[in-house]
Design a protein around this motif. Structure first.
Motif, mmCIF file in Angstrom:
data_model
loop_
_atom_site.group_PDB
_atom_site.id
_atom_site.type_symbol
_atom_site.label_atom_id
_atom_site.label_comp_id
_atom_site.label_asym_id
_atom_site.label_seq_id
_atom_site.Cartn_x
_atom_site.Cartn_y
_atom_site.Cartn_z
ATOM 1 N N ARG A 55 0.860 -1.183 0.000
ATOM 2 C CA ARG A 55 0.000 0.000 0.000
ATOM 3 C C ARG A 55 0.902 1.241 0.000
ATOM 4 O O ARG A 55 1.828 1.367 0.790
ATOM 5 N N THR A 56 0.599 2.090 -0.914
ATOM 6 C CA THR A 56 1.348 3.334 -1.033
ATOM 7 C C THR A 56 0.390 4.489 -0.873
ATOM 8 O O THR A 56 -0.817 4.344 -0.966
ATOM 9 N N GLY A 57 0.927 5.640 -0.687
ATOM 10 C CA GLY A 57 0.081 6.827 -0.608
ATOM 11 C C GLY A 57 0.362 7.599 0.652
ATOM 12 O O GLY A 57 1.289 7.310 1.421
ATOM 13 N N ALA A 58 -0.518 8.584 0.861
ATOM 14 C CA ALA A 58 -0.307 9.489 1.985
ATOM 15 C C ALA A 58 -0.562 8.807 3.315
ATOM 16 O O ALA A 58 -0.006 9.183 4.338
ATOM 17 N N ARG A 59 -1.433 7.720 3.338
ATOM 18 C CA ARG A 59 -1.790 7.103 4.613
ATOM 19 C C ARG A 59 -0.618 6.340 5.191
ATOM 20 O O ARG A 59 -0.355 6.405 6.386
ATOM 21 N N THR A 60 0.107 5.594 4.369
ATOM 22 C CA THR A 60 1.207 4.781 4.875
ATOM 23 C C THR A 60 2.543 5.452 4.673
ATOM 24 O O THR A 60 3.487 5.196 5.397
ATOM 25 N N GLY A 61 2.640 6.317 3.619
ATOM 26 C CA GLY A 61 3.904 6.957 3.335
ATOM 27 C C GLY A 61 4.893 6.059 2.638
ATOM 28 O O GLY A 61 6.014 6.464 2.354
ATOM 29 N N VAL A 62 4.524 4.783 2.343
ATOM 30 C CA VAL A 62 5.431 3.851 1.698
ATOM 31 C C VAL A 62 5.483 4.171 0.215
ATOM 32 O O VAL A 62 4.458 4.301 -0.445
ATOM 33 N N GLY A 63 6.637 4.305 -0.331
ATOM 34 C CA GLY A 63 6.804 4.552 -1.754
ATOM 35 C C GLY A 63 6.694 6.018 -2.140
ATOM 36 O O GLY A 63 6.870 6.358 -3.295
ATOM 37 N N ALA A 64 6.375 6.903 -1.206
ATOM 38 C CA ALA A 64 6.260 8.325 -1.532
ATOM 39 C C ALA A 64 7.627 8.972 -1.501
ATOM 40 O O ALA A 64 8.451 8.693 -0.638
ATOM 41 N N SER A 65 7.881 9.844 -2.475
ATOM 42 C CA SER A 65 9.152 10.546 -2.536
ATOM 43 C C SER A 65 9.228 11.589 -1.435
ATOM 44 O O SER A 65 8.245 12.270 -1.152
ATOM 45 N N PRO A 66 10.391 11.728 -0.785
ATOM 46 C CA PRO A 66 10.498 12.754 0.277
ATOM 47 C C PRO A 66 10.320 14.161 -0.264
ATOM 48 O O PRO A 66 9.975 15.070 0.478
ATOM 49 N N TRP A 67 10.560 14.376 -1.576
ATOM 50 C CA TRP A 67 10.421 15.713 -2.152
ATOM 51 C C TRP A 67 8.961 16.079 -2.405
ATOM 52 O O TRP A 67 8.660 17.247 -2.672
ATOM 53 N N THR A 68 8.064 15.108 -2.366
ATOM 54 C CA THR A 68 6.652 15.386 -2.588
ATOM 55 C C THR A 68 5.841 15.313 -1.302
ATOM 56 O O THR A 68 4.614 15.402 -1.356
ATOM 57 N N SER A 69 6.483 15.135 -0.171
ATOM 58 C CA SER A 69 5.748 15.090 1.087
ATOM 59 C C SER A 69 5.245 16.486 1.434
ATOM 60 O O SER A 69 5.739 17.498 0.943
ATOM 61 N N ARG A 70 4.243 16.524 2.290
ATOM 62 C CA ARG A 70 3.630 17.806 2.646
ATOM 63 C C ARG A 70 4.621 18.717 3.356
ATOM 64 O O ARG A 70 4.670 19.918 3.094
ATOM 65 N N ALA A 71 5.426 18.170 4.242
ATOM 66 C CA ALA A 71 6.386 18.995 4.971
ATOM 67 C C ALA A 71 7.415 19.606 4.028
ATOM 68 O O ALA A 71 7.791 20.777 4.165
ATOM 69 N N ALA A 72 7.880 18.809 3.045
ATOM 70 C CA ALA A 72 8.872 19.337 2.104
ATOM 71 C C ALA A 72 8.280 20.429 1.236
ATOM 72 O O ALA A 72 8.922 21.454 0.976
ATOM 73 N N VAL A 73 7.040 20.216 0.798
ATOM 74 C CA VAL A 73 6.385 21.234 -0.027
ATOM 75 C C VAL A 73 6.190 22.526 0.755
ATOM 76 O O VAL A 73 6.442 23.626 0.254
ATOM 77 N N HIS A 74 5.754 22.410 2.010
ATOM 78 C CA HIS A 74 5.559 23.591 2.840
ATOM 79 C C HIS A 74 6.886 24.310 3.092
ATOM 80 O O HIS A 74 6.937 25.550 3.117
ATOM 81 N N THR A 75 7.954 23.537 3.297
ATOM 82 C CA THR A 75 9.264 24.146 3.509
ATOM 83 C C THR A 75 9.710 24.935 2.282
ATOM 84 O O THR A 75 10.211 26.068 2.394
ATOM 85 N N LEU A 76 9.516 24.354 1.111
ATOM 86 C CA LEU A 76 9.887 25.063 -0.121
ATOM 87 C C LEU A 76 9.048 26.318 -0.321
ATOM 88 O O LEU A 76 9.553 27.358 -0.771
ATOM 89 N N LEU A 77 7.766 26.241 0.032
ATOM 90 C CA LEU A 77 6.913 27.421 -0.092
ATOM 91 C C LEU A 77 7.348 28.526 0.870
ATOM 92 O O LEU A 77 7.328 29.710 0.513
ATOM 93 N N VAL A 78 7.726 28.156 2.079
ATOM 94 C CA VAL A 78 8.192 29.160 3.048
ATOM 95 C C VAL A 78 9.482 29.808 2.557
ATOM 96 O O VAL A 78 9.647 31.042 2.644
ATOM 97 N N ILE A 79 10.392 29.009 2.017
ATOM 98 C CA ILE A 79 11.647 29.567 1.497
ATOM 99 C C ILE A 79 11.381 30.510 0.331
ATOM 100 O O ILE A 79 11.960 31.608 0.247
ATOM 101 N N ALA A 80 10.474 30.111 -0.570
ATOM 102 C CA ALA A 80 10.148 30.979 -1.698
ATOM 103 C C ALA A 80 9.477 32.271 -1.235
ATOM 104 O O ALA A 80 9.740 33.354 -1.784
ATOM 105 N N SER A 81 8.618 32.172 -0.221
ATOM 106 C CA SER A 81 7.964 33.378 0.300
ATOM 107 C C SER A 81 8.978 34.323 0.935
ATOM 108 O O SER A 81 8.931 35.542 0.721
#
Length: 304
Positions: free
Chosen positions: A18-44
């Motif tokens: 099982r992959t996806g947001a619920r288990t986190g298995v197979g998800a790229s660390p660059w597409t996780s919510r925390a990474a996206v939020h971090t990039l948005l904060v840096i861009a802001s």
């Protein structure tokens, strides 16, 4: 006799992965919510920090620039800087504000109306050469505005309007990208059935555009208006080529002329920074006041 049912573990099969947001298995660390939020904060922060530096620097005197750090607040000298700004060279900065308001305000309004009318005509009117005209418009989008400065100067010289208000104002009344956006908005927002019904009722094409199509394209019109306003307000190269009279300069060109004197005359440094801060304020206000129409206009223009 039927064979006993065995579980997947007894058969040696692996459980489905099982992959996806619920288990986190197979998800790229660059597409996780925390990474996206971090990039948005840096861009802001990357976008906001220059404005923060501009605000803090506008409150400093000439001596404070050498005794304080970039984002450090010194004695509050904003009032003195504003007074010196408006008094410099007999108040020429007020003329630059007026010129920028005329170039950007009136030019953006008329330019957005012209671009919207052109985009509506290409999208909804049937006339010879319509596809060729739209192709030429798309080709114009690819041409940088700086490459057109010399041809525009030669045309203005032939018309004897160099170093006049019209030399800067007239070339800003239309823009190929605005026509392209308006065509997309007209395709999405104005149904053909409404236009045909208006024609059956005896309405002319101008009346159909101003009373029916333009209200339907309001979000698109505001979007084109914002693009035109920002482009004209920040326009620098065309006034630099066309104008020599300081009383006709927009704020961008006038502040640039002062910035070239900073190395010899340090007292111009607070004037340049304070003037740059005032030049940013209309752009911020325009986006804050019109952001709802602008966002809905971009969304509607992307749907065909």
């Amino acid at each position: 006799m039927t064979a006993p049912v065995r579980t997947p573990e007894q058969r040696g099969d692996r459980a489905p992965r099982r992959t996806g947001a619920r288990t986190g298995v197979g998800a790229s660390p660059w597409t996780s919510r925390a990474a996206v939020h971090t990039l948005l904060v840096i861009a802001s922060l990357y976008s906001v920090l220059p404005l923060v530096w501009l605000v803090t620097s506008a409150t400093k005197s000439v001596g404070d620039f050498s005794t304080t750090s970039a984002f450090e607040l010194a004695d509050w000298n904003l009032g003195e800087n504003l007074s010196a700004l408006f008094a410099e060279e007999d108040g020429v900065f007020l003329s630059w504000i007026r010129n920028s308001a005329l170039y950007a305000g009136l030019g953006a309004l008329l330019g957005a109306l012209i671009c919207t009318a052109c985009g509506y005509a290409i999208a909804k009117l049937d006339f010879p050469g319509r596809k060729l005209l739209f192709g030429v418009t798309l080709a114009g989008v690819l041409v940088p505005t700086t490459a057109l400065a010399l041809p525009l100067y030669l045309l203005a010289s032939q018309l004897h309007i160099v170093n006049t208000f019209w030399a800067v104002f007239l070339p800003l009344l239309t823009h190929p990208f605005g026509v392209y956006l308006a065509r997309a908005f007209a395709d999405a927002a104005v149904p053909d059935e409404v236009i045909e019904a208006a024609r059956v009722d005896g309405a002319g094409e101008l009346r159909i555009f101003f009373t029916i199509a333009l209200p339907m394209m309001r979000a698109g019109f505001v979007t084109v208006l914002l693009f035109q306003f920002v482009g004209i307000w920040n326009n620098f190269f065309l006034p630099l080529v066309m104008l020599t009279d300081p009383d006709l300069f927009p704020m961008t060109l006038g502040i640039y002329q002062w910035s070239t004197r900073v190395t010899q005359f340090p007292q111009y440094n607070p004037l340049v920074i304070t003037g740059s801060l005032l030049a940013v304020v209309p752009l911020v206000l325009a986006f804050v006041l019109l952001q709802r129409q602008w966002r809905s206009g971009l969304a509607s223009g992307s749907i065909k």
